[in-house]
Design a protein around this motif. Sequence first.
Motif, PDB file in Angstrom:
ATOM      1  N   GLN A 126      11.185  -2.913  11.270  1.00 52.24           N
ATOM      2  CA  GLN A 126      11.071  -2.691  10.283  1.00 52.24           C
ATOM      3  C   GLN A 126       9.998  -3.703   9.524  1.00 52.24           C
ATOM      4  O   GLN A 126       9.449  -3.303   8.234  1.00 52.24           O
ATOM      5  CB  GLN A 126      12.865  -3.385   9.055  1.00 52.24           C
ATOM      6  N   GLN A 127       9.978  -5.107  10.150  1.00 56.58           N
ATOM      7  CA  GLN A 127       8.975  -5.975  10.260  1.00 56.58           C
ATOM      8  C   GLN A 127       7.663  -5.601   9.836  1.00 56.58           C
ATOM      9  O   GLN A 127       6.703  -5.439   8.975  1.00 56.58           O
ATOM     10  CB  GLN A 127       9.061  -7.189  10.579  1.00 56.58           C
ATOM     11  N   GLU A 128       7.207  -4.123  11.550  1.00 55.61           N
ATOM     12  CA  GLU A 128       5.829  -3.690  11.785  1.00 55.61           C
ATOM     13  C   GLU A 128       5.935  -2.692  10.124  1.00 55.61           C
ATOM     14  O   GLU A 128       4.953  -2.467  10.285  1.00 55.61           O
ATOM     15  CB  GLU A 128       6.472  -2.386  12.612  1.00 55.61           C
ATOM     16  N   SER A 129       6.868  -1.879   9.558  1.00 55.65           N
ATOM     17  CA  SER A 129       6.640  -0.868   9.090  1.00 55.65           C
ATOM     18  C   SER A 129       6.845  -1.893   7.781  1.00 55.65           C
ATOM     19  O   SER A 129       5.308  -1.502   6.552  1.00 55.65           O
ATOM     20  CB  SER A 129       8.515  -0.207   8.417  1.00 55.65           C
ATOM     21  N   LEU A 130       7.059  -3.138   7.205  1.00 60.93           N
ATOM     22  CA  LEU A 130       6.528  -4.065   5.770  1.00 60.93           C
ATOM     23  C   LEU A 130       5.389  -3.957   5.548  1.00 60.93           C
ATOM     24  O   LEU A 130       4.084  -4.240   4.493  1.00 60.93           O
ATOM     25  CB  LEU A 130       7.498  -4.930   5.514  1.00 60.93           C
ATOM     26  N   LEU A 131       4.450  -4.555   7.495  1.00 57.98           N
ATOM     27  CA  LEU A 131       3.101  -5.053   7.632  1.00 57.98           C
ATOM     28  C   LEU A 131       2.551  -3.867   6.890  1.00 57.98           C
ATOM     29  O   LEU A 131       1.528  -3.959   6.389  1.00 57.98           O
ATOM     30  CB  LEU A 131       2.974  -5.738   9.149  1.00 57.98           C
ATOM     31  N   HIS A 132       2.872  -2.732   7.418  1.00 57.38           N
ATOM     32  CA  HIS A 132       1.731  -1.507   7.534  1.00 57.38           C
ATOM     33  C   HIS A 132       1.806  -0.913   6.264  1.00 57.38           C
ATOM     34  O   HIS A 132       0.363  -0.165   5.264  1.00 57.38           O
ATOM     35  CB  HIS A 132       2.552  -0.272   8.622  1.00 57.38           C
ATOM     36  N   ALA A 133       3.151  -1.064   5.310  1.00 62.16           N
ATOM     37  CA  ALA A 133       3.023  -1.019   3.656  1.00 62.16           C
ATOM     38  C   ALA A 133       1.955  -1.670   3.535  1.00 62.16           C
ATOM     39  O   ALA A 133       1.218  -1.258   2.350  1.00 62.16           O
ATOM     40  CB  ALA A 133       4.517  -0.398   3.123  1.00 62.16           C
ATOM     41  N   THR A 134       1.792  -2.670   3.448  1.00 58.37           N
ATOM     42  CA  THR A 134       1.806  -3.715   2.537  1.00 58.37           C
ATOM     43  C   THR A 134       0.043  -3.315   2.659  1.00 58.37           C
ATOM     44  O   THR A 134      -1.391  -3.917   2.757  1.00 58.37           O
ATOM     45  CB  THR A 134       2.135  -5.642   3.216  1.00 58.37           C
ATOM     46  N   LYS A 135       0.132  -3.503   4.164  1.00 60.25           N
ATOM     47  CA  LYS A 135      -2.031  -3.814   4.274  1.00 60.25           C
ATOM     48  C   LYS A 135      -2.345  -2.016   3.921  1.00 60.25           C
ATOM     49  O   LYS A 135      -3.372  -2.006   3.306  1.00 60.25           O
ATOM     50  CB  LYS A 135      -2.407  -2.806   6.322  1.00 60.25           C
ATOM     51  N   MET A 136      -1.528  -1.105   4.238  1.00 55.87           N
ATOM     52  CA  MET A 136      -2.331   0.486   3.125  1.00 55.87           C
ATOM     53  C   MET A 136      -1.994  -0.371   1.292  1.00 55.87           C
ATOM     54  O   MET A 136      -2.845   0.205   1.044  1.00 55.87           O
ATOM     55  CB  MET A 136      -0.929   1.130   3.494  1.00 55.87           C
TER      56      MET A 136
END
Length: 227
Positions: A126-136
């Motif tokens: 979930q942490q990795e997904s959040l970072l990815h979404a924020t980056k996009m």
Amino acid sequence: MAQAKISAKASEGAQQQHQQQHQQQQSGGQLRGRFYRSTSMADRSSRLLENLDQLELRVEAFRDAASAMEQEKEILLEMIHNIQNSQDMRHISEGEREELNLTANRLMGRTLTVEVSVETIRNAQQQESLLHATKMIDEIVNKLLDDLEDAKIRLMSLYGACTSDVPAGPIDQKFQSVVIGCAIEDQKKIKRRLETLLRNLENSEKSITLLEHQKTSVRQSCNSKQD
């Protein structure tokens, strides 16, 4: 002599019987005591569990209230910012504008003194997904000034991936799969951020349209005077 022996054995047997009865009574008392203690422990356990259930409801209500305060802070800051950058502020005297900006900055400062933070419990995925979404999202925001219209279209496709409503345009499938991997609270925050960005873009477009309209009106007025 024989009679004495018989009497002694009878007395000994009576004593043994009395001792056995006494032991049975003690044993029964212990059993009853264990039974009563077990019942008491069950009652206590039930009461404690009920108390914890009630506290869990209060904890969730507390987190919801804190989240609502977080949202209210974001809304207040956005509203103050919009007033400071509104067209109305550009069409008043410099003295009035300065006074209003002082008031707006004071309100902004007082709002920022309120610190509200609700931490979200996440696993590694979930942490990795959040970072990815924020980056996009950040990648699009960083290119806003380059192409406002394209940025708006891309943000709308991201927003469509976060809502259960029928989207007005295409959905970014890659972003949708990333958001699904986020914690529920993070999904809500991502959606709110996109809503705020789209509102700000809409306000910017209105300001630009109004400004262009005013420039056109001025040019037409000058042309009319020259004619």
